[in-house]
Design a protein around this motif. Structure first.
Motif, PDB file in Angstrom:
ATOM      1  N   GLY A 172      29.708  42.097  47.664  1.00 21.93           N
ATOM      2  CA  GLY A 172      29.926  42.874  46.439  1.00 21.93           C
ATOM      3  C   GLY A 172      30.169  41.956  45.256  1.00 21.93           C
ATOM      4  O   GLY A 172      29.684  40.819  45.212  1.00 21.93           O
ATOM      5  N   MET A 173      30.935  42.451  44.290  1.00 22.09           N
ATOM      6  CA  MET A 173      31.181  41.690  43.060  1.00 22.09           C
ATOM      7  C   MET A 173      31.760  40.308  43.379  1.00 22.09           C
ATOM      8  O   MET A 173      31.270  39.288  42.887  1.00 22.09           O
ATOM      9  CB  MET A 173      32.172  42.474  42.188  1.00 22.09           C
ATOM     10  CG  MET A 173      32.389  41.895  40.830  1.00 22.09           C
ATOM     11  SD  MET A 173      31.001  42.219  39.751  1.00 22.09           S
ATOM     12  CE  MET A 173      31.334  43.899  39.251  1.00 22.09           C
ATOM     13  N   ALA A 174      32.801  40.278  44.210  1.00 17.44           N
ATOM     14  CA  ALA A 174      33.464  39.002  44.485  1.00 17.44           C
ATOM     15  C   ALA A 174      32.591  38.112  45.363  1.00 17.44           C
ATOM     16  O   ALA A 174      32.421  36.919  45.081  1.00 17.44           O
ATOM     17  CB  ALA A 174      34.811  39.250  45.158  1.00 17.44           C
ATOM     18  N   GLU A 178      27.067  40.780  55.166  1.00 19.64           N
ATOM     19  CA  GLU A 178      27.282  42.077  54.521  1.00 19.64           C
ATOM     20  C   GLU A 178      27.157  43.185  55.572  1.00 19.64           C
ATOM     21  O   GLU A 178      26.186  43.214  56.335  1.00 19.64           O
ATOM     22  CB  GLU A 178      26.252  42.261  53.390  1.00 19.64           C
ATOM     23  CG  GLU A 178      26.128  43.668  52.840  1.00 19.64           C
ATOM     24  CD  GLU A 178      27.440  44.285  52.342  1.00 19.64           C
ATOM     25  OE1 GLU A 178      28.190  43.605  51.630  1.00 19.64           O
ATOM     26  OE2 GLU A 178      27.711  45.446  52.714  1.00 19.64           O
ATOM     27  N   ALA A 179      28.134  44.094  55.558  1.00 21.70           N
ATOM     28  CA  ALA A 179      28.136  45.181  56.544  1.00 21.70           C
ATOM     29  C   ALA A 179      26.945  46.123  56.346  1.00 21.70           C
ATOM     30  O   ALA A 179      26.381  46.639  57.308  1.00 21.70           O
ATOM     31  CB  ALA A 179      29.440  45.967  56.428  1.00 21.70           C
ATOM     32  N   ARG A 199      29.695  47.289  44.946  1.00 24.20           N
ATOM     33  CA  ARG A 199      29.931  48.039  43.707  1.00 24.20           C
ATOM     34  C   ARG A 199      29.463  47.301  42.457  1.00 24.20           C
ATOM     35  O   ARG A 199      29.501  47.847  41.363  1.00 24.20           O
ATOM     36  CB  ARG A 199      31.418  48.401  43.605  1.00 24.20           C
ATOM     37  CG  ARG A 199      31.783  49.569  44.503  1.00 24.20           C
ATOM     38  CD  ARG A 199      33.268  49.839  44.504  1.00 24.20           C
ATOM     39  NE  ARG A 199      33.985  48.887  45.323  1.00 24.20           N
ATOM     40  CZ  ARG A 199      35.304  48.860  45.456  1.00 24.20           C
ATOM     41  NH1 ARG A 199      36.043  49.721  44.799  1.00 24.20           N
ATOM     42  NH2 ARG A 199      35.892  47.979  46.242  1.00 24.20           N
ATOM     43  N   ARG A 206      30.232  49.820  35.344  1.00 23.90           N
ATOM     44  CA  ARG A 206      29.756  50.116  33.994  1.00 23.90           C
ATOM     45  C   ARG A 206      29.764  48.875  33.105  1.00 23.90           C
ATOM     46  O   ARG A 206      29.482  48.961  31.916  1.00 23.90           O
ATOM     47  CB  ARG A 206      30.608  51.226  33.375  1.00 23.90           C
ATOM     48  CG  ARG A 206      30.458  52.554  34.110  1.00 23.90           C
ATOM     49  CD  ARG A 206      31.156  53.657  33.351  1.00 23.90           C
ATOM     50  NE  ARG A 206      30.566  53.840  32.049  1.00 23.90           N
ATOM     51  CZ  ARG A 206      31.260  54.148  30.948  1.00 23.90           C
ATOM     52  NH1 ARG A 206      32.554  54.303  31.001  1.00 23.90           N
ATOM     53  NH2 ARG A 206      30.643  54.300  29.798  1.00 23.90           N
ATOM     54  N   ILE A 265      32.245  47.158  31.943  1.00 19.59           N
ATOM     55  CA  ILE A 265      33.344  47.002  30.973  1.00 19.59           C
ATOM     56  C   ILE A 265      34.145  45.752  31.330  1.00 19.59           C
ATOM     57  O   ILE A 265      34.621  45.604  32.453  1.00 19.59           O
ATOM     58  CB  ILE A 265      34.254  48.253  30.937  1.00 19.59           C
ATOM     59  CG1 ILE A 265      33.429  49.470  30.508  1.00 19.59           C
ATOM     60  CG2 ILE A 265      35.451  48.033  30.009  1.00 19.59           C
ATOM     61  CD1 ILE A 265      34.197  50.774  30.436  1.00 19.59           C
ATOM     62  N   VAL A 295      32.029  42.326  59.748  1.00 16.42           N
ATOM     63  CA  VAL A 295      32.994  41.469  60.439  1.00 16.42           C
ATOM     64  C   VAL A 295      34.232  42.303  60.728  1.00 16.42           C
ATOM     65  O   VAL A 295      34.872  42.813  59.806  1.00 16.42           O
ATOM     66  CB  VAL A 295      33.357  40.248  59.555  1.00 16.42           C
ATOM     67  CG1 VAL A 295      34.445  39.410  60.213  1.00 16.42           C
ATOM     68  CG2 VAL A 295      32.108  39.418  59.283  1.00 16.42           C
ATOM     69  N   PRO A 330      39.606  41.505  43.552  1.00 19.25           N
ATOM     70  CA  PRO A 330      40.766  42.027  42.820  1.00 19.25           C
ATOM     71  C   PRO A 330      42.057  41.975  43.633  1.00 19.25           C
ATOM     72  O   PRO A 330      43.138  42.059  43.069  1.00 19.25           O
ATOM     73  CB  PRO A 330      40.386  43.490  42.532  1.00 19.25           C
ATOM     74  CG  PRO A 330      38.908  43.579  42.724  1.00 19.25           C
ATOM     75  CD  PRO A 330      38.520  42.494  43.674  1.00 19.25           C
ATOM     76  N   ASN A 344      40.147  46.696  33.067  1.00 19.04           N
ATOM     77  CA  ASN A 344      39.263  46.846  34.232  1.00 19.04           C
ATOM     78  C   ASN A 344      39.203  45.487  34.931  1.00 19.04           C
ATOM     79  O   ASN A 344      39.237  44.451  34.274  1.00 19.04           O
ATOM     80  CB  ASN A 344      37.851  47.234  33.782  1.00 19.04           C
ATOM     81  CG  ASN A 344      37.861  48.362  32.782  1.00 19.04           C
ATOM     82  OD1 ASN A 344      38.612  48.309  31.817  1.00 19.04           O
ATOM     83  ND2 ASN A 344      37.059  49.356  32.992  1.00 19.04           N
ATOM     84  N   SER A 359      36.918  43.578  36.660  1.00 21.14           N
ATOM     85  CA  SER A 359      35.809  42.713  37.091  1.00 21.14           C
ATOM     86  C   SER A 359      35.657  41.411  36.315  1.00 21.14           C
ATOM     87  O   SER A 359      35.229  40.405  36.892  1.00 21.14           O
ATOM     88  CB  SER A 359      34.500  43.498  37.096  1.00 21.14           C
ATOM     89  OG  SER A 359      34.624  44.543  38.032  1.00 21.14           O
TER      90      SER A 359
END
Ligand code: FAD
Length: 445
Positions: free
Chosen positions: A10-12, A31-32, A83, A88, A90, A193, A418, A428, A430
């Motif tokens: 994801g993002m991280a 990745e799952a 995600r 969005r 922001i 995992v 996060p 936010n 991210s």
């Protein structure tokens, strides 16, 4: 044995992988979920509806306990990109008051020192470069520009909401995702995992969900399985399988907004203005307009911090649950009260007729009421967990994670996402997640 395994794309995870790639390190990302393309959902008319979890086949709740906070409402988008393909864009920095409670070393790394740009500035510059050199606060629509001016005239420090997005025409846009730059051969899909175990000979074994295949071994691991997933993996690594439920803190954002159906026209691209930070409610005020039927929908919303003293508790045992104790609920009510005051003041300054109710009103309920009474503002609430901003649990320089983002109990295992945030503030998450991904990789041996 692998050199480095990143768990979660994801993002991280993809931000960490981007840094590893840049440094020329050997790594793979596990990745799952499956690979379902790398386009942001807003980039294509056919996929924009996936923003609604109920319509997204990739949506996988963290917990499936209806009626509880973080019940089936909040979860992963289990697919390559996670995600980062839904957000969005922001991008707000965590405000100074909250950053003051961070370890000084990390704060310095984020903000920079002696004229040296910090990781926030570097990340913003990278996002600006990605968007073709456009400022993150560049107005994307005429309405956005007009709204920023109007709100500034009413005393708000208003600017177009800082967003890491590229407009694609016809109302479509995409937000930045680090996944787009990663080589496909680095990402292994369908690899969930379920546990990380220390090997007696050194390094770690990754136990995969499908069970039968051999475990993967790696010297270094970066846990990027989302906040709840990282907490579960760390708990399993540190405490083993047979254990009493263990407690971790988690915070999220709380939001309260006001909807008005207005006459007029709006282009297909939504408009969004950041109207400043409000100290009493510890919230950012964001005002948005978008096309709605033959008119326009205005949504003015306050998004604030779940106070750390009113954090939720994640209980990890045989089954994970998230609990909000009564004092936490009372503190959240106090935030909602202050957010309503902020919106009352907004209604007063803008001359809006507004209907305020103290009880919880969902967005859909408020929208139906706003549609029935055009021109009248109707207040709504977002429940805890609904905003996908869950953070904390494994804070930097906390019980389990050291100031460099490494697990104290397991040398060679780093954490990103996060979950590292020691104090979330109202922003936010991210921009901070992206900046911290660089920080964590910089500190890997
Ligand atoms: C609709 C929407 C709008 C948003 N808008 C914004 C915004 O404007 N600004 C902002 O700052 N934030 C926003 N967010 C929040 C932001 O997207 C999240 O904070 C961020 O993506 C979290 O990153 P993460 O890497 O921790 O988790 P994710 O992005 O969820 O990635 C976790 C990944 O790990 C995988 N995974 C989980 N467990 C395992 C396992 N055991 N093994 C292998 N893989 C695993 C998951 O499938 C997933 O791909 C938004 C979120 C949503 C859903």
């Amino acid at each position: 044995m692998l050199d480095t395994a990143v768990i979660g794309s994801g993002m991280a995870g993809t931000a960490v992988a981007t840094e590893l790639e840049r440094l020329g390190r050997e790594y793979i990302v596990l990745e799952a979920g499956p690979h379902q393309g790398r386009a942001h959902i807003a980039a294509d008319e056919g996929s924009a509806h996936l923003a609604d979890p109920a319509q997204d086949p990739a949506f996988t709740p963290f917990l499936a306990q209806p009626g509880t906070p973080y019940g089936p409402l909040s979860g992963y988008r289990r697919r390559v990109g996670g995600r980062s393909l839904y957000w969005r864009g922001i991008c707000l920095r965590i405000e100074d008051d909250a950053l003051r409670e961070w370890p000084a070393e990390v704060r310095r790394a984020l903000l920079g020192t002696d004229g040296e740009p910090g990781l926030y500035a570097r990340t913003e510059a990278a996002l600006r470069a990605w968007s073709g050199g456009t400022r993150l606060t560049q107005a994307r629509t005429e309405t956005e520009e007009a709204m920023a001016k109007e709100l500034a005239g009413l005393g708000y420090p208003a600017v177009p909401t800082p967003r890491a997005i590229r407009t694609l025409g016809q109302g479509r846009w995409e937000a930045y995702s680090p996944v787009t730059g990663l080589p496909s051969e680095r990402i292994r899909t369908g690899h969930r995992v379920s546990a990380v175990r220390k090997r007696a000979e050194g390094g770690y074994s990754l136990i995969l969900d499908d069970g039968d295949g051999p475990a993967l071994d790696a010297r270094h691991i970066v846990l990027c399985a989302g906040t709840v997933g990282n907490i579960e993996l760390v708990d399993g690594l540190v405490h083993g399988q047979h254990r009493e439920p263990r407690r971790y803190s988690l915070v999220d954002h709380v939001a309260c907004g006001m909807l008005v159906v207005e006459d007029g026209r709006h282009g297909a691209m939504e408009s969004s203005v950041h109207a400043g930070f409000d100290a009493p409610s510890r919230s950012n005020l964001i005002v948005e307009r978008q096309r709605h039927g033959s008119g326009v929908l205005m949504d003015a919303w306050a998004m604030g911090e779940q106070p750390p003293e009113a954090a939720s508790t994640v209980l990890v045992g045989d089954r994970t649950s998230i609990v909000l104790e009564p004092p936490a609920l009372a503190a959240l009510d106090e935030v909602r009260r202050e957010q309503r005051n902020l919106l009352r003041e907004f209604a007063r300054r803008t001359g809006l007729k507004a209907r305020f109710r103290e009880e919880y009103v969902s967005f859909d309920e408020a929208l139906a009421q706003a549609e029935a009474q055009p021109g009248t503002a109707v207040v709504y609430d977002a429940t805890i967990g609904e905003l996908d901003h869950e953070s904390g649990g494994l804070p930097l320089d906390g019980e389990h994670v050291d100031v460099a983002g490494h697990l104290r109990e397991a040398p060679g295992v780093a954490v990103a996402g996060p979950c590292l945030i020691p104090r979330a503030g109202a922003a936010n998450p991210s921009l901070t997640t992206l900046a911290l991904a660089r920080y964590v990789v910089q500190h890997m041996s």
